[in-house]
Design a protein around this motif. Structure first.
Motif, PDB file in Angstrom:
ATOM      1  N   ILE A 296     -61.794  -4.960 -24.538  1.00 33.31           N
ATOM      2  CA  ILE A 296     -61.781  -3.661 -23.867  1.00 33.31           C
ATOM      3  C   ILE A 296     -61.413  -2.589 -24.931  1.00 33.31           C
ATOM      4  N   GLN A 309     -58.439  -9.600 -22.888  1.00 27.79           N
ATOM      5  CA  GLN A 309     -57.777  -9.635 -21.644  1.00 27.79           C
ATOM      6  C   GLN A 309     -56.928 -10.684 -21.658  1.00 27.79           C
ATOM      7  N   THR A 333     -65.388  -2.470 -21.623  1.00 26.13           N
ATOM      8  CA  THR A 333     -65.416  -3.630 -21.929  1.00 26.13           C
ATOM      9  C   THR A 333     -66.946  -4.192 -22.584  1.00 26.13           C
TER      10      THR A 333
END
Length: 383
Positions: A296, A309, A333
């Motif tokens: 991200i 994540q 992302t």
């Protein structure tokens, strides 16, 4: 029949040809190099083909070609490996009935290779008229392929034509463009040409395998004559003449996905910092698939973060201090693998990268003022 060569030049030729001969062919002669002496011209011609592509190179032997010299075929890989094993200096060839003898001048080292009939070697296309070829520096053609090859698809089942590089003539701009895409990212790279009037009217697609062969042929070559003739790509450089069949089909209209609107955000960062942050965060972005590493990218307050994540492995968060961000605060992302491939294809580790972000449904755009002919688009991930 006997003649001699300098090892250095012979090894260079055979290194290229053994990668063109078809090592998996059921027809043995396609695994060979054809050796054809030409007494009138004073050259020995070496040829290999896999039927889709072919290459001929010529060398002048250090001894005179006899009238009895004949044409024959020798296993390509064994021929190359034998020559490679010799020390620098002269290498002596001798054709004896059904054997090809290779030895050093002292006769201390001798190899015997089997010989196949030249009559069984396939006939190759005749490109006697090469007036349609245009001049290009070897470095320019090398960059066209080398900077776009990473984005070619390895999955033929998705879209066959994406398993190659699309060469697009831009006559009005006096440029030749190479385009490649695997469906996740798209890259294009331009080089200027001095003879735009000789550029073909239509673009053509060169398969991945052929692209690798071309890189071998043009390596360290200063100038290349390059062009498209009767559904074949043709090039001449130094003592090499190469041709290959292009791919059938139409490359997708990549211009349809090029963003025309203003980006919602743009940030600039040194390439080295960008690569380092992606590599560190992607350690914790492991998913069991080496080609799938979601990272991200987001702006929080006055900082830009790269975040992995949460997973069983843990998590990672890297803050960047040497960046400039303009526009909205976004959270998008990307697959770190695709970003890294594009960044590593760009020139210079100290270069500044401009990363244009649109939204989660539009490709982001990577460019660099230090490699201005290179543009890479990469799709965000939807998790």
């Amino acid at each position: 029949m006997q003649f001699e060569f300098d090892k250095v030049f012979l090894e260079e030729v055979l290194k290229v040809l053994k990668n063109i001969a078809d090592k998996k062919a059921t027809v043995k002669v396609l695994q060979t190099v054809k050796v054809r002496p030409d007494r009138e011209k004073g050259f020995i011609y070496f040829t290999a083909t896999d039927l889709e592509s072919g290459c001929t190179a010529y060398l002048s032997p250090l001894t005179e070609i006899s009238e009895s010299a004949e044409t024959f075929c020798v296993p390509a890989r064994e021929f190359y490996n034998v020559i490679k094993s010799f020390p620098e200096g002269r290498i002596v060839f001798e054709k004896k009935e059904n054997q090809f003898v290779i030895k050093d001048q002292t006769g201390n080292t001798i190899f015997h290779l089997p010989v196949l009939k030249a009559e069984d070697f396939p006939s190759l296309p005749d490109f006697t008229d090469t007036s349609g070829l245009f001049e290009l520096s070897g470095d320019a053609l090398y960059r066209l392929i080398n900077k776009t090859f990473f984005a070619t698809s390895k999955e033929e089942s998705i879209n066959y034509v994406l398993c190659g590089i699309y060469f697009e003539p831009l006559k009005e701009e006096s440029k030749l463009r190479a385009v490649a895409s695997d469906g996740h990212g798209l890259v294009y790279y331009d080089v200027e040409v001095t003879e735009p009037e000789k550029l073909p009217k239509l673009g053509f697609i060169i398969p991945r395998k052929v692209c690798r062969q071309i890189l071998d042929v043009i390596r360290n070559k200063l100038s290349v004559s390059f062009g498209f003739i009767d559904n074949y790509i043709v090039l001449k450089t130094g003592n090499f003449f190469y041709f290959a069949r292009v791919m059938e089909g139409n490359f997708p209209n990549y211009r349809d996905i090029l963003p025309s609107e203003r980006p919602q955000a743009v940030f600039e960062i040194p390439k080295g910092s960008f690569v380092s942050a992606l590599k560190r965060v992607s350690i914790m972005a492991e998913t069991g698939n080496s080609r799938y590493k979601p990272v991200i990218i987001t702006k929080e307050k006055d900082w830009i973060y790269f975040i992995s994540q949460e997973s069983e492995l843990g998590s990672a968060k890297v803050r960047l201090d040497e960046e400039m961000w303009e526009g909205k605060s976004l959270k998008i992302t990307f697959n770190a693998v695709y970003l890294l491939e594009g960044l590593q294809a760009m020139s210079g580790n100290s270069a500044w990268i401009k990363f244009k972000l649109f939204d989660t449904n539009r490709p982001a755009v990577l460019t660099s003022p230090d490699d201005e002919n290179f543009t890479y688009l990469v799709m965000p991930m939807v998790l």
